[in-house]
Design an enzyme around this catalytic site. Structure first.
Site, PDB file in Angstrom:
ATOM      1  N   HIS A  59       5.636  -2.060  10.722  1.00  0.00           N
ATOM      2  CA  HIS A  59       5.507  -3.309   9.970  1.00  0.00           C
ATOM      3  C   HIS A  59       6.519  -4.362  10.383  1.00  0.00           C
ATOM      4  O   HIS A  59       6.503  -5.479   9.890  1.00  0.00           O
ATOM      5  CB  HIS A  59       5.778  -3.061   8.477  1.00  0.00           C
TER       6      HIS A  59
ATOM      7  N   LYS B 172      -0.429   3.509  18.311  1.00  0.00           N
ATOM      8  CA  LYS B 172       0.253   2.563  17.447  1.00  0.00           C
ATOM      9  C   LYS B 172       1.734   2.881  17.417  1.00  0.00           C
ATOM     10  O   LYS B 172       2.129   4.019  17.267  1.00  0.00           O
ATOM     11  CB  LYS B 172      -0.323   2.632  16.032  1.00  0.00           C
TER      12      LYS B 172
ATOM     13  N   LYS C 289       5.494   5.850  15.503  1.00  0.00           N
ATOM     14  CA  LYS C 289       5.364   7.256  15.134  1.00  0.00           C
ATOM     15  C   LYS C 289       6.344   8.027  16.004  1.00  0.00           C
ATOM     16  O   LYS C 289       6.622   7.652  17.118  1.00  0.00           O
ATOM     17  CB  LYS C 289       3.963   7.764  15.447  1.00  0.00           C
ATOM     18  N   THR C 290       6.824   9.098  15.467  1.00  0.00           N
ATOM     19  CA  THR C 290       7.669   9.920  16.315  1.00  0.00           C
ATOM     20  C   THR C 290       7.702  11.346  15.838  1.00  0.00           C
ATOM     21  O   THR C 290       7.019  11.699  14.889  1.00  0.00           O
ATOM     22  CB  THR C 290       9.107   9.379  16.370  1.00  0.00           C
TER      23      THR C 290
ATOM     24  N   GLN D 246      -7.100 -13.654   0.763  1.00  0.00           N
ATOM     25  CA  GLN D 246      -5.945 -14.025   1.585  1.00  0.00           C
ATOM     26  C   GLN D 246      -5.976 -15.525   1.898  1.00  0.00           C
ATOM     27  O   GLN D 246      -4.945 -16.188   1.909  1.00  0.00           O
ATOM     28  CB  GLN D 246      -5.929 -13.204   2.879  1.00  0.00           C
TER      29      GLN D 246
ATOM     30  N   THR E 142       0.822  -1.212   0.000  1.00  0.00           N
ATOM     31  CA  THR E 142       0.000   0.000   0.000  1.00  0.00           C
ATOM     32  C   THR E 142       0.852   1.256   0.000  1.00  0.00           C
ATOM     33  O   THR E 142       0.336   2.357  -0.121  1.00  0.00           O
ATOM     34  CB  THR E 142      -0.936   0.022   1.217  1.00  0.00           C
TER      35      THR E 142
ATOM     36  N   HIS F  70       7.343   0.826   7.305  1.00  0.00           N
ATOM     37  CA  HIS F  70       7.821   1.608   8.434  1.00  0.00           C
ATOM     38  C   HIS F  70       7.954   0.706   9.645  1.00  0.00           C
ATOM     39  O   HIS F  70       7.628  -0.486   9.584  1.00  0.00           O
ATOM     40  CB  HIS F  70       6.943   2.829   8.696  1.00  0.00           C
TER      41      HIS F  70
ATOM     42  N   LYS G 109      -9.009  -1.254  10.120  1.00  0.00           N
ATOM     43  CA  LYS G 109      -9.153   0.063   9.508  1.00  0.00           C
ATOM     44  C   LYS G 109     -10.515   0.638   9.844  1.00  0.00           C
ATOM     45  O   LYS G 109     -11.502  -0.084   9.891  1.00  0.00           O
ATOM     46  CB  LYS G 109      -9.040  -0.036   7.981  1.00  0.00           C
TER      47      LYS G 109
ATOM     48  N   ASP H 290      -4.233  -8.238  13.919  1.00  0.00           N
ATOM     49  CA  ASP H 290      -5.467  -7.892  13.215  1.00  0.00           C
ATOM     50  C   ASP H 290      -5.755  -8.829  12.035  1.00  0.00           C
ATOM     51  O   ASP H 290      -6.793  -8.753  11.416  1.00  0.00           O
ATOM     52  CB  ASP H 290      -5.428  -6.433  12.748  1.00  0.00           C
TER      53      ASP H 290
ATOM     54  N   ARG I 127      -9.294   2.359   2.332  1.00  0.00           N
ATOM     55  CA  ARG I 127      -8.128   3.101   1.859  1.00  0.00           C
ATOM     56  C   ARG I 127      -8.381   3.567   0.435  1.00  0.00           C
ATOM     57  O   ARG I 127      -9.156   2.955  -0.280  1.00  0.00           O
ATOM     58  CB  ARG I 127      -6.923   2.176   1.813  1.00  0.00           C
TER      59      ARG I 127
END
Length: 425
Positions: A48, A227, A230-231, A171, A40, A45, A82, A192, A86
């Site tokens: 993952h 989650k 992030k920073t 899947q 996607t 990042h 989600k 998830d 998306r």
RNA sequence: GGCGGGAUUCCCGAGCGGCCAAAGGGGGAAGACUGUAAAUCUUCUGUCUCCGACUUCGAUGGUUCGAAUCCAUCUCCCGCCA
């Protein structure tokens, strides 16, 4: 300690189709297992990374990872976890993302011949006919069951398109194909993914007649229940160096919560369980543990040389946690002389910009990427957060000229951790 | 296709003719305290040539001295019915 126990001790096990059966499987034969990634975006990042780390461990234990990049499913979009659909990517975007992700994943696992298998589910989906698919696979799915699936249920209120609703079937079909053609016996994935994964094991059992297993890995949260990954600025920490510099990547790990360090070392460093426990035990030097974590995590993503540089740059700026090297560790960070030159992120600007009129400080903050607008830069200055060569500047109208540079360079700092070396070109 | 509800600044979410650049929370930034941690406290969080000006409240066009707030059309989302 066998591989299953190791996964367990390191915290990789969340839900599974049967712990005993899986342990039995993983300790008695070389197992082909798969993990899927949806293309996607053009980069993974930090968020993952958990399944990737699980893959690494399993590969080291002799098992064979099948890395599935979802060239087909990526065109659908997984509704799991989600709140809303998306944006649908074009086929070209998906295809180019597939290539980018493959390259990144190759850093983390060994791609030597026979040690890992890369597949793209577009290969088996692209020529499949709708009617054939329904007859062959649709037959095995109960809509009632699908509706009960958590990822579907939670979206029923906000809306879920038929497109997304089909995701778990696709899947599941992946697993079936991988089992049939490659003998894949296990699937790993994020928490998830549970519903989708179980759908797969059932399809393999009912249609293929084979017993297969799946296991989920816990969702990683940061200290505030957000989650993970992030920073600074709420941005993702990317594996792509062009999006997140090695220095920032290192800093992300270096700034981890005390309370999370042990868990993170278990997940993201290759250090043995006992060592991690010692590093983070009662009375341990927690900051050294963070250095080791940052160094090891950076090594994995960007290589040892880059990690070493980041370690030295950060340590040079903020101080080293264990200059006398009292903490015992098998990490190669232990061998680094802690005195090298400081390398800060640089911005080059033409000399002309600082001649005659000079450049207003808020402007400069924008030019070098510290502030997103001059208004933002002004507030930063007003808030007392800006420093030039370690001298605090509180004049919003400060003009930066050639005179402020020392030897063609100047160090601009915003806050404690945000440095930028401005170099005249 | 019919009926109803909605679209607000990074996110959630107030506002329902002037007191609105728009409450509150989240997130983010800076300062204090510290250990490059957490917790806590303070300030800031549309843009600019910044003590003033300019542009925002799905889009377009109206009404009005004046609209995020009223009207019309359009786009998209959601629910119920078919």
């Amino acid at each position: 300690m066998n591989i299953f126990q190791e996964l367990n001790e390191r915290g990789f096990c969340y839900q599974s189709t049967g712990a005993e059966a899986i342990e039995q499987l993983l300790t008695s034969e070389q197992v082909k297992f798969y993990v899927g990634f949806d293309p996607t975006g053009s980069s993974l990042h930090v968020g993952h990374l958990l399944p990737v780390m699980a893959m690494r461990l399993l590969q080291k234990a002799g098992h064979i990872p099948i890395v599935l990049v979802g060239g087909a499913t990526g065109q659908i979009g997984d509704p799991s976890g989600k709140k809303s659909a998306r944006p649908i990517l074009t086929k070209e975007e998906v295809a180019s993302n597939v290539e980018a992700l493959k390259k990144q994943l190759a850093h983390f696992i060994s791609v030597e011949d026979g040690k890992a298998i890369f597949v793209n589910n577009l290969d088996w989906f692209k020529d499949i006919g709708y009617i054939d698919f329904l007859r062959e696979i649709g037959y095995f799915f109960s809509v009632n069951r699908m509706l009960a699936q958590e990822s579907v249920k939670s979206r029923l209120e906000d809306g879920l398109s038929f497109l997304e609703f089909n995701y778990s079937i696709l899947q599941a079909y992946d697993f079936y194909v991988l089992n049939r053609d490659l003998g894949c016996k296990m699937e790993f994935g994020g928490q998830d993914q549970w519903g989708n994964m179980v759908a797969g094991t059932e399809l393999v059992r009912r249609k293929g007649g084979n017993e297969v297993h799946c296991m989920t890995i816990p969702l990683l949260l940061d200290g505030n229940g957000q989650k993970f990954g992030k920073t600074a600025g709420g941005n993702n920490v990317w594996l792509d160096v062009n999006r997140t510099s090695t220095f920032d990547y290192y800093q992300f790990w270096r700034n981890s919560d005390d309370a999370a360090v042990r868990k993170l070392l278990f997940y993201f460093s290759p250090l043995p369980v006992a060592e991690v426990e010692a590093l983070t035990g009662e009375g341990a030097n927690i900051n050294r543990a963070k250095e080791i974590l940052a160094y090891e995590a950076t090594t994995l993503a960007h290589g040892e040389a880059a990690a070493r540089e980041a370690f030295l740059a950060a340590g040079g700026k903020f101080g080293f946690a264990d200059p006398e090297k009292k903490v015992a560790t098998t990490s190669t960070v232990a061998g680094i002389e802690q005195n090298a030159a400081i390398e800060l992120p640089e911005s080059e600007l033409p000399q002309t910009a600082f001649e005659s009129e000079g450049m207003a400080l808020p402007r400069l903050l924008v030019e070098c990427g510290i502030s997103k607008s001059t208004s933002d830069g002004r507030r930063l200055i007003q808030g007392g957060g800006v420093t030039i060569n370690d001298v605090k500047i509180d004049d919003v109208n400060k003009i930066v000229t050639v005179a402020d540079f020392d030897g063609g360079a100047l160090v601009l700092r915003a806050g404690k951790k945000n440095f930028r070396r401005i170099v005249i070109k």
